[in-house]
Design an enzyme around this catalytic site. Structure first.
Site, mmCIF file in Angstrom:
data_model
loop_
_atom_site.group_PDB
_atom_site.id
_atom_site.type_symbol
_atom_site.label_atom_id
_atom_site.label_comp_id
_atom_site.label_asym_id
_atom_site.label_seq_id
_atom_site.Cartn_x
_atom_site.Cartn_y
_atom_site.Cartn_z
ATOM 1 N N GLU A 93 44.146 -21.177 -79.955
ATOM 2 C CA GLU A 93 45.571 -21.431 -79.693
ATOM 3 C C GLU A 93 45.788 -22.654 -78.801
ATOM 4 O OE1 GLU A 93 43.617 -18.989 -78.768
ATOM 5 O OE2 GLU A 93 44.365 -17.813 -77.076
ATOM 6 N N ARG A 94 44.686 -23.156 -78.185
ATOM 7 C CA ARG A 94 44.831 -24.338 -77.326
ATOM 8 C C ARG A 94 44.822 -25.634 -78.139
ATOM 9 N NH1 ARG A 94 44.515 -21.248 -73.383
ATOM 10 N NH2 ARG A 94 42.777 -19.868 -72.918
ATOM 11 N N GLU A 110 27.537 -19.249 -67.723
ATOM 12 C CA GLU A 110 27.916 -20.498 -68.385
ATOM 13 C C GLU A 110 29.112 -21.088 -67.643
ATOM 14 O OE1 GLU A 110 29.832 -20.108 -72.264
ATOM 15 O OE2 GLU A 110 28.801 -21.911 -72.947
ATOM 16 N N LYS A 151 41.544 -18.903 -88.133
ATOM 17 C CA LYS A 151 42.319 -18.641 -86.906
ATOM 18 C C LYS A 151 41.755 -19.562 -85.829
ATOM 19 C CE LYS A 151 42.604 -16.929 -83.278
ATOM 20 N NZ LYS A 151 42.796 -17.777 -82.084
ATOM 21 N N SER A 157 33.076 -17.505 -76.869
ATOM 22 C CA SER A 157 32.305 -17.003 -75.725
ATOM 23 C C SER A 157 31.575 -15.710 -76.103
ATOM 24 C CB SER A 157 33.239 -16.771 -74.544
ATOM 25 O OG SER A 157 34.236 -15.852 -74.917
ATOM 26 N N CYS A 207 28.785 -26.257 -76.441
ATOM 27 C CA CYS A 207 27.819 -25.144 -76.419
ATOM 28 C C CYS A 207 26.397 -25.670 -76.441
ATOM 29 C CB CYS A 207 28.054 -24.227 -77.606
ATOM 30 S SG CYS A 207 27.723 -25.062 -79.143
ATOM 31 N N PHE A 236 38.034 -23.600 -78.672
ATOM 32 C CA PHE A 236 38.843 -24.796 -78.415
ATOM 33 C C PHE A 236 38.020 -26.078 -78.444
ATOM 34 C CE2 PHE A 236 37.152 -24.239 -74.126
ATOM 35 C CZ PHE A 236 36.953 -25.551 -73.731
HETATM 36 P P1 NAD Z 1 36.876 -17.874 -76.471
HETATM 37 O O1 NAD Z 1 35.864 -16.824 -76.692
HETATM 38 O O2 NAD Z 1 37.824 -17.709 -75.332
HETATM 39 O O3 NAD Z 1 37.806 -18.036 -77.786
HETATM 40 C C1 NAD Z 1 37.241 -18.156 -79.072
HETATM 41 C C2 NAD Z 1 38.237 -17.583 -80.085
HETATM 42 O O4 NAD Z 1 38.420 -16.186 -79.824
HETATM 43 C C3 NAD Z 1 39.621 -18.225 -80.023
HETATM 44 O O5 NAD Z 1 40.101 -18.391 -81.336
HETATM 45 C C4 NAD Z 1 40.442 -17.203 -79.255
HETATM 46 O O6 NAD Z 1 41.796 -17.192 -79.635
HETATM 47 C C5 NAD Z 1 39.790 -15.881 -79.587
HETATM 48 N N1 NAD Z 1 39.818 -14.930 -78.476
HETATM 49 C C6 NAD Z 1 39.782 -15.212 -77.144
HETATM 50 N N2 NAD Z 1 39.790 -14.077 -76.428
HETATM 51 C C7 NAD Z 1 39.834 -13.048 -77.306
HETATM 52 C C8 NAD Z 1 39.859 -11.630 -77.168
HETATM 53 N N3 NAD Z 1 39.842 -11.053 -75.973
HETATM 54 N N4 NAD Z 1 39.890 -10.882 -78.295
HETATM 55 C C9 NAD Z 1 39.885 -11.461 -79.508
HETATM 56 N N5 NAD Z 1 39.882 -12.796 -79.696
HETATM 57 C C10 NAD Z 1 39.850 -13.589 -78.612
HETATM 58 O O7 NAD Z 1 36.100 -19.259 -76.385
HETATM 59 P P2 NAD Z 1 36.674 -20.697 -76.000
HETATM 60 O O8 NAD Z 1 36.989 -20.735 -74.544
HETATM 61 O O9 NAD Z 1 37.729 -21.118 -76.959
HETATM 62 O O10 NAD Z 1 35.393 -21.607 -76.311
HETATM 63 C C11 NAD Z 1 34.354 -21.809 -75.381
HETATM 64 C C12 NAD Z 1 33.188 -20.884 -75.644
HETATM 65 O O11 NAD Z 1 32.722 -21.030 -76.981
HETATM 66 C C13 NAD Z 1 31.982 -21.178 -74.771
HETATM 67 O O12 NAD Z 1 31.429 -19.980 -74.328
HETATM 68 C C14 NAD Z 1 31.036 -21.914 -75.688
HETATM 69 O O13 NAD Z 1 29.665 -21.826 -75.348
HETATM 70 C C15 NAD Z 1 31.306 -21.205 -76.968
HETATM 71 N N6 NAD Z 1 30.890 -22.012 -78.112
HETATM 72 C C16 NAD Z 1 29.745 -21.634 -78.753
HETATM 73 C C17 NAD Z 1 29.280 -22.378 -79.812
HETATM 74 C C18 NAD Z 1 28.035 -21.969 -80.528
HETATM 75 O O14 NAD Z 1 27.773 -22.535 -81.570
HETATM 76 N N7 NAD Z 1 27.256 -21.023 -80.043
HETATM 77 C C19 NAD Z 1 29.995 -23.511 -80.231
HETATM 78 C C20 NAD Z 1 31.160 -23.859 -79.570
HETATM 79 C C21 NAD Z 1 31.601 -23.097 -78.491
#
Ligand code: NAD
Length: 500
Positions: free
Chosen positions: A176-177, A385, A173, A226, A281, A149
């Site tokens: 969704e937020r 985190e 994909k 994450s 991140c 997001f």
């Molecule tokens: P998230 O892991 O909740 O979601 C990321 C994606 O995965 C979304 O598209 C979501 O719909 C999908 N998703 C969520 N739960 C899932 C599941 N159980 N099974 C399959 N798909 C699922 O992450 P977020 O809250 O949207 O973003 C924040 C996180 O992203 C933080 O941990 C941040 O550090 C990380 N991030 C990392 C980087 C990097 O480059 N390393 C960059 C940006 C964000």
């Protein structure tokens, strides 16, 4: 109420799942849109469209693909404000920050336009007698991007410009937020001349992700989010025969040496810890001063700055920091501060006290900047985190002790050192086991022509994103060895050839 649909074959597609989710404006804490949530069948429609478009797109000359991306880049330049406004409305970040995000994404498009150059192969004349050899990089097929997001435009643009430039087709994909930025980019790609089916958007949650991870026609998956989900995506995707790069969470440390310029360091930490409400991140969430003298002097500089943070909606031009993404995340961040206090950290500035009293924004998911002192590596607020505007201070008494703190952490995305000493800086840059390093630069995000990625639990897979790492990820090498017989035909050879 606006409905955010999928985008398949150059046109919006409502899908057949019948499921939808609310999309909030986090600054007002209210639902403003809904988003379609894909079923596995909807995913199959998107993948089929991308698969059908691939043969023609992969054979389109790289120069022509690049020209389409060039037009897309011009549209992005002209309408950057519009895209920034759309994503900031759903994410909550300030308009300037959102514009910065669009610019960083646009730079990857600029890099991708160089495809005719970076796709050039290698040629060796006379690898044997009258035998030549050359290799080329070819596209993989249908590639998938699954994004978080916090960067609704930039993170997708770490992926699809390079994937498309290399001749792949794409299914994105988004989170969704924040579903709207992806749709706007899809619309603009079509306007730039991208053939239907080359870029598709599928909205949804883990139902869509799970369908993509096992789909036989998906060749590669780029994920950012994450760590637990990154690890799951990597394990499931690779077990199903796909190439996967999955970037995960972070806990970025800044070491502050006694010779650092403290005013510059404090200003740098303000932006790095509290910009985008800490939902980056690459946010610095742990400051590691070397000595109590440095820690005390740094805290003295930080406290008034944190208390003076201008916290408000993206529509308010004065805002320096917006709300958190959801009510649940706000409760989680508040909970971390509670836990830190209970585990013995000193709450020097308490963001839990912040009240947003601007009319219309009272129910937004706002929290103030927080400074926790005396944090130690056995505390939850160090180990996990937080992804909020919370800066922890871990006091140390030597450079080596500070480096050990960085190395003890499971995450190794980015890190920084503040010092005036070149020798210390060089040692740090050489020895630290972290993917992206800043020397007096708090958020060392590599430019588009370099590559982005962390180490350890911040990444699963071998390739960082964009730059030449992106090109390697989205292509595979084919090597052709050629002999043109002249005149005499030889008999079949059954031995390995020898040199000469
Ligand atoms: P998230 O892991 O909740 O979601 C990321 C994606 O995965 C979304 O598209 C979501 O719909 C999908 N998703 C969520 N739960 C899932 C599941 N159980 N099974 C399959 N798909 C699922 O992450 P977020 O809250 O949207 O973003 C924040 C996180 O992203 C933080 O941990 C941040 O550090 C990380 N991030 C990392 C980087 C990097 O480059 N390393 C960059 C940006 C964000």
């Amino acid at each position: 109420m606006i409905e955010c649909a999928h985008f398949i074959n150059g046109t919006p597609f409502s899908g057949a799942s019948g499921r939808s989710n609310p999309v909030y404006n986090p600054a007002i804490g209210a639902v403003e849109k809904t988003v379609a949530m894909a079923s596995a069948e909807d995913v199959s429609v998107a993948v089929a469209a991308a698969k059908a478009a691939w043969p023609k797109w992969s054979k389109t000359p790289a120069l022509r693909r690049a020209r389409i991306l060039d037009k897309f880049k011009n549209i992005l330049w002209d309408r950057a404000d519009e895209l920034a406004k759309i994503l900031a409305g759903e994410h909550g970040k300030t308009q300037d920050d959102a514009l910065g995000e669009v610019t960083r994404g646009l730079e990857v498009v600029e890099f991708a336009i160089g495809a005719p150059s970076f796709l050039k192969g290698e040629f060796s004349e006379n690898v044997g007698s009258v035998v030549d050899s050359h290799n080329i990089r070819q596209a993989l097929g249908v590639c998938v991007g699954i994004t978080p997001f916090n960067f609704p435009a930039m993170v997708p643009m770490w992926m699809f410009p390079v994937a498309l430039a290399c001749g792949n087709t794409f299914v994105l994909k988004p989170s969704e937020r924040v579903p709207s930025a992806a749709l706007k980019m899809a619309e603009w790609l079509t306007e730039a001349g991208l053939p239907d089916g080359v870029f598709n958007v599928i909205q949804g949650d883990k139902v869509a992700v799970n369908a993509l991870l096992v789909h036989p026609d998906v060749k590669a998956i780029s994920f950012v989010g994450s760590t637990p989900v990154a690890e799951y995506v990597y394990n499931t995707g690779t077990a199903n025969g796909k190439r996967v790069q999955a970037l995960g969470g972070a806990k970025n440390h800044a070491i502050i040496m006694p010779d650092a310029d403290l005013e510059m360091t404090a200003n740098a930490l303000m932006g790095a810890a509290f910009g985008s409400a800490g939902e980056r991140c690459m946010a610095i969430s742990v400051a590691v001063p070397v000595s109590d003298v440095v820690a005390d002097a740094l805290i003295e500089k930080l406290v008034p700055k944190i208390k003076a943070l201008k916290i408000g909606a993206t529509t308010d031009e004065d805002s320096e920091m917006g709300p958190l993404i959801t009510k649940e995340h706000l409760a989680k961040v508040r909970g971390y501060i509670d836990t830190g206090e209970a585990e013995g950290a000193t709450v020097v500035v308490d963001g839990r006290d912040f009240k947003q009293d601007k009319q219309g924004y009272e129910s937004g998911y706002f929290i103030g900047g927080t400074l926790l002192d005396n944090v130690t590596p056995d505390m939850t607020v160090w180990k996990e985190e937080i992804f909020g505007p919370v800066l922890a201070i871990v006091r140390t008494s030597s450079y080596q002790q500070a480096l050990d703190v960085v190395h003890r952490h499971q995450y190794a995305n980015g890190t920084a050192i503040f010092t005036r000493d070149g020798d210390t800086a060089r040692n740090f840059s050489q020895d630290v086991e972290v993917g992206m390093v800043g020397i007096n630069v708090p958020i060392p995000v590599p430019m588009a022509f370099h590559s982005f990625g962390g180490w350890k639990s911040s990444i699963f897979g071998d390739h960082h994103m964009h730059g030449m790492e992106g090109v390697r990820f989205y292509t595979r090498i084919k090597t052709t060895t050629t002999r043109w017989p002249s005149g005499q035909r030889s008999n079949a050879e059954f031995n390995m050839p020898t040199l000469g």
